[in-house]
Design a protein around this motif. Structure first.
Motif, PDB file in Angstrom:
ATOM      1  N   ALA A 255       0.848  -1.192   0.000  1.00  0.00           N
ATOM      2  CA  ALA A 255       0.000   0.000   0.000  1.00  0.00           C
ATOM      3  C   ALA A 255       0.882   1.240   0.000  1.00  0.00           C
ATOM      4  O   ALA A 255       1.925   1.264   0.657  1.00  0.00           O
ATOM      5  N   ALA A 256       0.488   2.253  -0.760  1.00  0.00           N
ATOM      6  CA  ALA A 256       1.209   3.537  -0.747  1.00  0.00           C
ATOM      7  C   ALA A 256       0.196   4.648  -0.507  1.00  0.00           C
ATOM      8  O   ALA A 256      -0.821   4.730  -1.205  1.00  0.00           O
ATOM      9  N   LYS A 257       0.465   5.490   0.494  1.00  0.00           N
ATOM     10  CA  LYS A 257      -0.476   6.552   0.865  1.00  0.00           C
ATOM     11  C   LYS A 257       0.197   7.919   0.798  1.00  0.00           C
ATOM     12  O   LYS A 257       1.403   8.022   0.619  1.00  0.00           O
ATOM     13  N   GLY A 258      -0.613   8.957   0.953  1.00  0.00           N
ATOM     14  CA  GLY A 258      -0.092  10.326   0.992  1.00  0.00           C
ATOM     15  C   GLY A 258       0.449  10.805  -0.339  1.00  0.00           C
ATOM     16  O   GLY A 258       1.391  11.598  -0.376  1.00  0.00           O
ATOM     17  N   LEU A 259      -0.141  10.330  -1.432  1.00  0.00           N
ATOM     18  CA  LEU A 259       0.342  10.704  -2.762  1.00  0.00           C
ATOM     19  C   LEU A 259      -0.437  11.889  -3.318  1.00  0.00           C
ATOM     20  O   LEU A 259      -1.606  12.092  -3.001  1.00  0.00           O
TER      21      LEU A 259
ATOM     22  N   GLU B  81       6.292  10.758  -4.804  1.00  0.00           N
ATOM     23  CA  GLU B  81       6.761  10.065  -6.021  1.00  0.00           C
ATOM     24  C   GLU B  81       7.948   9.151  -5.736  1.00  0.00           C
ATOM     25  O   GLU B  81       7.991   8.006  -6.203  1.00  0.00           O
ATOM     26  N   ASP B  82       8.912   9.657  -4.964  1.00  0.00           N
ATOM     27  CA  ASP B  82      10.118   8.854  -4.686  1.00  0.00           C
ATOM     28  C   ASP B  82       9.793   7.625  -3.845  1.00  0.00           C
ATOM     29  O   ASP B  82      10.297   6.530  -4.098  1.00  0.00           O
ATOM     30  N   GLN B  83       8.921   7.802  -2.843  1.00  0.00           N
ATOM     31  CA  GLN B  83       8.538   6.654  -2.013  1.00  0.00           C
ATOM     32  C   GLN B  83       7.824   5.592  -2.857  1.00  0.00           C
ATOM     33  O   GLN B  83       8.045   4.388  -2.681  1.00  0.00           O
ATOM     34  N   LEU B  84       6.968   6.059  -3.773  1.00  0.00           N
ATOM     35  CA  LEU B  84       6.262   5.135  -4.656  1.00  0.00           C
ATOM     36  C   LEU B  84       7.245   4.387  -5.544  1.00  0.00           C
ATOM     37  O   LEU B  84       7.140   3.166  -5.719  1.00  0.00           O
ATOM     38  N   ALA B  85       8.234   5.102  -6.071  1.00  0.00           N
ATOM     39  CA  ALA B  85       9.242   4.474  -6.929  1.00  0.00           C
ATOM     40  C   ALA B  85      10.025   3.404  -6.158  1.00  0.00           C
ATOM     41  O   ALA B  85      10.337   2.330  -6.693  1.00  0.00           O
ATOM     42  N   GLU B  86      10.320   3.704  -4.889  1.00  0.00           N
ATOM     43  CA  GLU B  86      11.049   2.728  -4.057  1.00  0.00           C
ATOM     44  C   GLU B  86      10.206   1.470  -3.831  1.00  0.00           C
ATOM     45  O   GLU B  86      10.730   0.347  -3.870  1.00  0.00           O
TER      46      GLU B  86
ATOM     47  N   GLY C 144      11.213   1.595 -11.212  1.00  0.00           N
ATOM     48  CA  GLY C 144      10.806   2.726 -10.381  1.00  0.00           C
ATOM     49  C   GLY C 144      10.905   4.038 -11.129  1.00  0.00           C
ATOM     50  O   GLY C 144      10.135   4.969 -10.883  1.00  0.00           O
ATOM     51  N   ASP C 145      11.857   4.122 -12.065  1.00  0.00           N
ATOM     52  CA  ASP C 145      12.039   5.366 -12.821  1.00  0.00           C
ATOM     53  C   ASP C 145      10.806   5.730 -13.631  1.00  0.00           C
ATOM     54  O   ASP C 145      10.541   6.905 -13.884  1.00  0.00           O
ATOM     55  N   GLU C 146      10.046   4.716 -14.054  1.00  0.00           N
ATOM     56  CA  GLU C 146       8.835   5.002 -14.835  1.00  0.00           C
ATOM     57  C   GLU C 146       7.815   5.770 -13.999  1.00  0.00           C
ATOM     58  O   GLU C 146       7.012   6.534 -14.527  1.00  0.00           O
ATOM     59  N   VAL C 147       7.825   5.566 -12.686  1.00  0.00           N
ATOM     60  CA  VAL C 147       6.917   6.286 -11.796  1.00  0.00           C
ATOM     61  C   VAL C 147       7.428   7.709 -11.575  1.00  0.00           C
ATOM     62  O   VAL C 147       6.656   8.668 -11.516  1.00  0.00           O
ATOM     63  N   ARG C 148       8.762   7.846 -11.512  1.00  0.00           N
ATOM     64  CA  ARG C 148       9.346   9.179 -11.298  1.00  0.00           C
ATOM     65  C   ARG C 148       9.173  10.083 -12.516  1.00  0.00           C
ATOM     66  O   ARG C 148       8.991  11.272 -12.382  1.00  0.00           O
ATOM     67  N   GLY C 149       9.211   9.484 -13.671  1.00  0.00           N
ATOM     68  CA  GLY C 149       9.254  10.318 -14.880  1.00  0.00           C
ATOM     69  C   GLY C 149       7.912  10.528 -15.554  1.00  0.00           C
ATOM     70  O   GLY C 149       7.865  10.777 -16.761  1.00  0.00           O
ATOM     71  N   LEU C 150       6.815  10.476 -14.812  1.00  0.00           N
ATOM     72  CA  LEU C 150       5.501  10.612 -15.455  1.00  0.00           C
ATOM     73  C   LEU C 150       5.312  12.001 -16.060  1.00  0.00           C
ATOM     74  O   LEU C 150       5.579  13.009 -15.408  1.00  0.00           O
ATOM     75  N   ASN C 151       4.850  12.038 -17.308  1.00  0.00           N
ATOM     76  CA  ASN C 151       4.543  13.336 -17.908  1.00  0.00           C
ATOM     77  C   ASN C 151       3.187  13.830 -17.399  1.00  0.00           C
ATOM     78  O   ASN C 151       2.475  13.130 -16.686  1.00  0.00           O
ATOM     79  N   ARG C 152       2.824  15.046 -17.807  1.00  0.00           N
ATOM     80  CA  ARG C 152       1.597  15.644 -17.279  1.00  0.00           C
ATOM     81  C   ARG C 152       0.365  14.808 -17.611  1.00  0.00           C
ATOM     82  O   ARG C 152      -0.507  14.610 -16.761  1.00  0.00           O
TER      83      ARG C 152
END
Length: 427
Positions: free
Chosen positions: A239-243, A251-256, A299-307
């Motif tokens: 689970a990932a919260k606080g996004l 974003e970084d926590q999600l990528a991790e 994980g980089d795919e999550v960091r690099g999301l375009n608008r």
């Protein structure tokens, strides 16, 4: 009847799994009976499965299924029997049902689903009327479904502790086919009728991570009984919260978390000699309709999301903002129908499998979400009422469908546990 083919030969772990499920059928059915004595089955549900040839697992569980029009019509008697059982359990003296559909009256295929549900309950000997939460419905309104069926929706009213229609129609069962993504309506709170599924099953409060936590418990018990690795029928999740996808908060926590999940999957793939590249599905922890979902392999795919991608992830049905996601192990689907990638969707009412269909998408890959524009539905029939054929090979149609039914029922049982654990009125 469509029997899809696996694009890879069914060998290795899944063949072993299906063989064990077949061999253990009497134990499995006895185990389920015991479970249903202890837990109340949700009124109905549908489960999205993925079959990778080395793993067979549920990836989503819907408690407000909206595709009854896609089921094989030959299996109407199964649905009618299951409906009678479900109604009897909720209110033995019920003569009628008040059904509350989704508000989107322009989706004619959804209306076809409502018409199919009405037909099932009518065949089960019940009078069915439709009460709408839509403020635009101020008088009885006829709507036409995609296949020409006509349904009449009426405005819902509250009188005391009951919801009724204008002429006082007030049965003991109020059935939701509205997933409450927009919130819990005051008109339905604290009513004395049986509201099924309960309000806390709605997406305004329900979370997929709660469901899969319950599924973990169910599978641990089931896998021990069969002496199998639970992973073969269970996708990992975090689970990932606080996004906030718009401002890139978290974003970084999600990528991790994505990287941690990929490593967990790699370890299992090495254990089973699987050469495919692991992938992860990131999706909104609440909501449906295939919105707020992405498939990633790093994980980089999550960091690099375009608008555009961030906008797509930020909001789902009814404008619900996404602040929590489930990071779920991606399960490949190596099933194919009519040259399209396919995944089985199994429908249940009460504790019974009543059929299902293949969601097929010719424009999507084996590692992508198929619940997207352009998808098609191919009914599948569970041969001989979902009973296995012990004389046939494990991957023959009735046995494949029996295995699907077992995994779907595990998800339904998990939903029962999930609703118990999240019930705000439980002591």
């Amino acid at each position: 009847m469509t029997v899809p083919h696996l694009t890879t030969a069914l060998t290795g772990p899944l063949l072993e799994l299906e063989s064990r499920i077949l061999a253990a059928q009497p134990h499995i059915e006895h185990w389920f009976r015991k479970q249903w004595n202890n837990h109340a089955a949700p009124f109905y549900g549908s489960v999205d499965l993925r079959n990778s040839g080395f793993k067979l697992a549920p990836v989503d569980m819907n408690l407000f299924p909206g595709g009854f029009n896609n089921l094989n019509p030959d299996f109407l008697p199964l649905a009618v029997q299951a409906a009678q059982s479900a109604v009897e359990r909720a209110c033995p003296e019920a003569k009628s049902i008040l059904l509350i559909p989704e508000n989107h009256t322009r989706n004619t295929y959804y209306l076809q689903n409502v018409a199919a549900l009405v037909h099932i309950f009518q065949q089960a000997g019940l009078k069915v009327r439709l009460g709408s939460l839509n403020p635009e419905i101020t008088e009885p309104t006829q709507l036409t479904a995609a296949n020409g069926d006509i349904i009449t929706v009426e405005p819902l009213e509250r009188r005391g502790n009951r919801v009724v229609l204008a002429d006082g129609f007030s049965p003991c069962i109020v059935l939701l086919n509205n997933d409450l993504s927009a919130g819990l309506p005051d008109i339905l709170k604290n009513i004395e009728q049986n509201l099924l599924p309960p309000l806390h099953a709605g997406w305004a409060v329900r979370r997929k991570t709660n469901h899969f936590a319950a599924y973990d418990k169910v599978v641990a018990d089931f896998a021990q009984m069969l002496s199998i690795d639970p992973w073969l029928i269970n996708p990992y999740f975090f689970a990932a919260k606080g996004l906030d996808f718009q401002s890139r908060q978290g974003e970084d926590q999600l990528a991790e978390l994505v990287e941690q999940m990929l490593e967990k999957i790699r370890i299992k793939y090495r254990e089973y000699g699987i050469s495919h590249e692991p992938y992860v599905i990131v999706k909104a922890d609440a909501g449906t309709y295939g919105m707020g979902i992405m498939s990633v392999k790093s994980g980089d795919e999550v960091r690099g999301l375009n608008r555009k991608a961030r906008n797509k992830m930020a909001v789902v049905k009814e404008g619900l903002e996404v602040n929590e996601v489930i990071v779920q192990e991606g399960v490949y689907t190596f099933e194919c129908v009519n040259d399209g990638v396919a995944e089985p969707v199994v429908y249940m009412m009460d504790r019974y499998v009543i059929g299902g269909f293949y969601r097929v998408h010719t424009g999507r890959g084996v590692d992508e979400n198929l619940n997207a524009p352009g998808m098609q539905f191919v009914p599948l029939s569970f041969e001989e009422h979902c009973l296995p054929d012990h004389k046939a090979a494990p991957n023959d149609a009735p046995n494949r469908f029996y295995a699907y039914g077992v995994i779907a029922r595990l998800a339904m049982l998990a939903a029962a546990l999930e609703l118990e654990a999240t019930d705000p009125d439980a002591e």
